[in-house]
Scaffold this motif. Sequence first.
Motif, PDB file in Angstrom:
ATOM      1  N   VAL A  38       0.855  -1.177   0.000  1.00  7.25           N
ATOM      2  CA  VAL A  38       0.000   0.000   0.000  1.00  7.25           C
ATOM      3  C   VAL A  38       0.896   1.233   0.000  1.00  7.25           C
ATOM      4  N   ALA A  39       0.660   2.123  -0.931  1.00  6.11           N
ATOM      5  CA  ALA A  39       1.505   3.317  -1.052  1.00  6.11           C
ATOM      6  C   ALA A  39       1.325   4.222   0.160  1.00  6.11           C
ATOM      7  N   GLN A  40       2.437   4.617   0.766  1.00  2.00           N
ATOM      8  CA  GLN A  40       2.434   5.613   1.839  1.00  2.00           C
ATOM      9  C   GLN A  40       3.189   6.838   1.317  1.00  2.00           C
ATOM     10  N   GLN A  53      16.897 -11.505  11.157  1.00  2.00           N
ATOM     11  CA  GLN A  53      16.416 -10.138  11.003  1.00  2.00           C
ATOM     12  C   GLN A  53      15.535  -9.944   9.774  1.00  2.00           C
ATOM     13  N   CYS A  54      14.655 -10.891   9.526  1.00  4.42           N
ATOM     14  CA  CYS A  54      13.688 -10.747   8.440  1.00  4.42           C
ATOM     15  C   CYS A  54      12.598 -11.793   8.619  1.00  4.42           C
ATOM     16  N   TYR A  55      11.486 -11.587   7.924  1.00  4.46           N
ATOM     17  CA  TYR A  55      10.365 -12.524   7.947  1.00  4.46           C
ATOM     18  C   TYR A  55      10.135 -13.073   6.548  1.00  4.46           C
ATOM     19  N   TYR A 105       1.928 -13.174  10.235  1.00  5.88           N
ATOM     20  CA  TYR A 105       0.548 -13.016   9.797  1.00  5.88           C
ATOM     21  C   TYR A 105       0.103 -11.578  10.036  1.00  5.88           C
ATOM     22  N   LEU A 106      -0.456 -10.968   9.011  1.00  6.69           N
ATOM     23  CA  LEU A 106      -1.051  -9.642   9.126  1.00  6.69           C
ATOM     24  C   LEU A 106      -2.567  -9.781   9.041  1.00  6.69           C
ATOM     25  N   ARG A 107      -3.241  -9.026   9.859  1.00  6.14           N
ATOM     26  CA  ARG A 107      -4.697  -9.164   9.946  1.00  6.14           C
ATOM     27  C   ARG A 107      -5.402  -8.705   8.687  1.00  6.14           C
ATOM     28  N   TYR A 108      -4.909  -7.647   8.075  1.00  7.25           N
ATOM     29  CA  TYR A 108      -5.621  -7.044   6.943  1.00  7.25           C
ATOM     30  C   TYR A 108      -4.947  -7.287   5.596  1.00  7.25           C
ATOM     31  N   PHE A 109      -3.689  -7.722   5.586  1.00  5.86           N
ATOM     32  CA  PHE A 109      -2.946  -7.831   4.332  1.00  5.86           C
ATOM     33  C   PHE A 109      -2.622  -9.277   4.006  1.00  5.86           C
ATOM     34  N   ASN A 110      -2.732  -9.604   2.729  1.00 13.85           N
ATOM     35  CA  ASN A 110      -2.310 -10.922   2.250  1.00 13.85           C
ATOM     36  C   ASN A 110      -0.804 -11.018   2.101  1.00 13.85           C
ATOM     37  N   ILE A 111      -0.181  -9.924   1.777  1.00 10.10           N
ATOM     38  CA  ILE A 111       1.251  -9.884   1.481  1.00 10.10           C
ATOM     39  C   ILE A 111       1.980  -9.181   2.612  1.00 10.10           C
ATOM     40  N   TYR A 112       2.998  -9.861   3.172  1.00  8.37           N
ATOM     41  CA  TYR A 112       3.778  -9.218   4.221  1.00  8.37           C
ATOM     42  C   TYR A 112       4.882  -8.365   3.607  1.00  8.37           C
ATOM     43  N   SER A 113       4.973  -7.154   4.099  1.00  7.79           N
ATOM     44  CA  SER A 113       6.108  -6.280   3.816  1.00  7.79           C
ATOM     45  C   SER A 113       6.266  -5.376   5.032  1.00  7.79           C
ATOM     46  N   GLN A 114       7.423  -4.820   5.180  1.00  3.70           N
ATOM     47  CA  GLN A 114       7.658  -3.946   6.329  1.00  3.70           C
ATOM     48  C   GLN A 114       6.725  -2.750   6.296  1.00  3.70           C
ATOM     49  N   SER A 115       6.461  -2.221   5.112  1.00  2.81           N
ATOM     50  CA  SER A 115       5.572  -1.079   4.976  1.00  2.81           C
ATOM     51  C   SER A 115       4.146  -1.435   5.374  1.00  2.81           C
ATOM     52  N   ASN A 116       3.630  -2.589   4.891  1.00  6.39           N
ATOM     53  CA  ASN A 116       2.274  -3.008   5.247  1.00  6.39           C
ATOM     54  C   ASN A 116       2.154  -3.285   6.745  1.00  6.39           C
ATOM     55  N   CYS A 117       3.196  -3.881   7.320  1.00  9.69           N
ATOM     56  CA  CYS A 117       3.182  -4.184   8.754  1.00  9.69           C
ATOM     57  C   CYS A 117       3.133  -2.898   9.577  1.00  9.69           C
ATOM     58  N   GLY A 133      16.225  -5.345  18.376  1.00 10.23           N
ATOM     59  CA  GLY A 133      15.394  -5.971  19.385  1.00 10.23           C
ATOM     60  C   GLY A 133      13.916  -5.891  19.046  1.00 10.23           C
ATOM     61  N   LYS A 134      13.124  -6.660  19.777  1.00 12.77           N
ATOM     62  CA  LYS A 134      11.689  -6.691  19.537  1.00 12.77           C
ATOM     63  C   LYS A 134      11.034  -5.422  20.058  1.00 12.77           C
ATOM     64  N   THR A 135      10.063  -4.931  19.301  1.00 11.35           N
ATOM     65  CA  THR A 135       9.243  -3.798  19.698  1.00 11.35           C
ATOM     66  C   THR A 135       7.784  -4.209  19.620  1.00 11.35           C
ATOM     67  N   ASP A 136       6.887  -3.291  19.944  1.00 12.92           N
ATOM     68  CA  ASP A 136       5.458  -3.610  19.884  1.00 12.92           C
ATOM     69  C   ASP A 136       5.028  -3.940  18.456  1.00 12.92           C
ATOM     70  N   CYS A 137       5.502  -3.175  17.500  1.00 15.67           N
ATOM     71  CA  CYS A 137       5.157  -3.461  16.102  1.00 15.67           C
ATOM     72  C   CYS A 137       5.957  -4.646  15.567  1.00 15.67           C
ATOM     73  N   ASN A 138       7.253  -4.670  15.881  1.00 20.50           N
ATOM     74  CA  ASN A 138       8.127  -5.770  15.468  1.00 20.50           C
ATOM     75  C   ASN A 138       8.037  -6.015  13.962  1.00 20.50           C
ATOM     76  N   CYS A 139       8.147  -4.956  13.198  1.00 19.45           N
ATOM     77  CA  CYS A 139       8.032  -5.046  11.739  1.00 19.45           C
ATOM     78  C   CYS A 139       9.422  -5.157  11.128  1.00 19.45           C
ATOM     79  N   LEU A 140       9.939  -6.377  11.095  1.00 16.95           N
ATOM     80  CA  LEU A 140      11.224  -6.619  10.443  1.00 16.95           C
ATOM     81  C   LEU A 140      11.051  -6.581   8.929  1.00 16.95           C
ATOM     82  N   PRO A 141      12.117  -6.365   8.200  1.00 13.99           N
ATOM     83  CA  PRO A 141      12.000  -6.391   6.733  1.00 13.99           C
ATOM     84  C   PRO A 141      11.581  -7.766   6.236  1.00 13.99           C
ATOM     85  N   SER A 142      11.052  -7.782   5.035  1.00 13.96           N
ATOM     86  CA  SER A 142      10.728  -9.041   4.395  1.00 13.96           C
ATOM     87  C   SER A 142      12.020  -9.709   3.926  1.00 13.96           C
TER      88      SER A 142
END
Length: 602
Positions: free
Chosen positions: A353-355, A393-395, A401-413, A475-484
């Motif tokens: 999703v474009a930001q 350091q990646c997923y 698993y993302l609740r709203y997105f089919n595709i995982y990316s750091q931006s979507n997360c 380290g882990k954070t609440d979002c924990n959005c590592l790069p793909s």
Amino acid sequence: MSSNSTQPQTPSGELGPEAKPRFSALAASNQWKRAALMAKTVSAFKETISDDSDEEVDTKRQIKYGSGLQAAKAIIHEYCDYSTIHGIRYLGEQKRPWLERLFWVSVFMLSIFTCAKLTMNIWDKWNNNPVIVSFAEKSTPVWQIPFPAVTVCSETKSRQTVFNYTDTYWQIRDFRNNVSNVEDLTVAEKATYEAVTQVCDAHLNDIEMGPKVKKGIDIIDALSEVGPQFSDTYLDCKWRNLPVKCNEIFHKFVTEDGVCYSFNSLSPAEIFRAEGIIPDFIFREENRLATEWNVEDGYSISANTETYPNRVLGPGAKAGLYMFLGGAEVDFDDICRGPVQGFKILLHTPGEVAQVSKQYFRVPFDQEVLISIRPKIITTSDGLKHYEPHRRQCYFQKERYLRYFNIYSQSNCELECLANFTLAKCGCIKFSMPRNTNMPVCGAANMKCYDGAEDELLLKEFNQGQTSSGDNHRGKTDCNCLPSCTSIAYEAEISQADFDYKAIAQHAKGDNAADEKEGLKMARVSIFFKEAQFLTSRRSELYGTTDFLANCGGLLGLFMGVSTLSIVELVYFCTVRLISNLRMRRKTRREILHAAQANKEA
């Protein structure tokens, strides 16, 4: 009978010819008899006397008959005698001088310390730095990756000829300040103003008005109604040097910057999960087949040159995207986004999703802009799949698993995490954030809340990240959005020059054409790959399990002479041998006890 024999006497020192064979046979017979007697003697000796040395006999007697402490010492001496670890046997010899023992103890402890120190260094590298990023073995051609999704947003959020945002803003301020002869806005004007305010600069939200919660579709419809029309903005398009209709390749998308249009992006049905597909985001129906591409595996073998998302066959402007953009000067607004006119363009991976507010570059009017793309791709070897995500350091796609997105990316997360945090803080989310039909959308009165929530989340992530800044990994954070683990970034090199479109129109169609273009601003954009091939980065194992064991085994062998069999030997002496000795000890004690009782009864 005479004492003298009638037979001739033979001298003692001489033998006759017939006596020599008889003597040889007798000597051989006596030799075999002596060998047999010696064999019997040795056999009898073995039955009565052990082959063990005095120390070995004493050790075995201590194990059998000694006290518990004596038996334990004897077992240790036995291990030292038979151990294959270098230097251990010198520690177990009972008759060695103390100075010699001290020497070998010092050498052995120094070897253990050095080996342990170096092994811990290897463990630290294997545990904390298992991944190395290097260049792939071969370059990647541009036709193996998709052309970037191109999202274009106009800086004009409200056409002055339809809704004059600047006049409305000052009218509201004057009305609040009780300026004479200033009327209040109508309900429709207020609704439009509230919608446009959410995509204008944040400092204009100094007048709180409107409801705190509003339907997202109402905001999107209002922005679509007053914003620049598609046909007036996208004047001409080319794809791979062939003219195409702009409305066939550009599709409407909702971003935090308002209503924008994207080229080569996946449809909302492919980007969002079933829970996140809401009517607010569905603006088109796809008539094509399922996508033959995913970010980890790339294009399928069956995908041809006309697959989706689109891809090019080579570099250069003729192989890319060409856009001819326009805007009416009479519709420009100078307060909503400041005295900046033109467009924002974002290049991103299809499926993201474009930001636009976070990363973009500008295309001003009266300019021709050339955007040459150099892809930056990072892949991950299959050998890292068994590592935990925080170590590599990646997923991978199926790991997070993302609740709203089919595709995982750091931006979507990050976008989903922001939506969840905003909902928890404000009780609603921004109209452009992913959501389901049950989640309320913030109205203009909650703009400060969701803007503040974004800043608060960034600060929270910063503070949590600071706690692990000294570590080798994030380290882990609440979002924990590592790069793909497989990611594509499109780095752009931009060049631009003045674009005198009026002179071109005048020479092509005459003076009347120039008059028709009066007040019309234009820009020309070309987007293309810079080179036919590019280098790909690859995450791979720095220290695999085999490398780790080989390094540790080399150190153990160098400093202590330890092998796998040495470790098995130690386990054997601590388990099987120890159990056997204990059973033998109990059996001997029972025999002694029975003998003592028999003697007592006798």
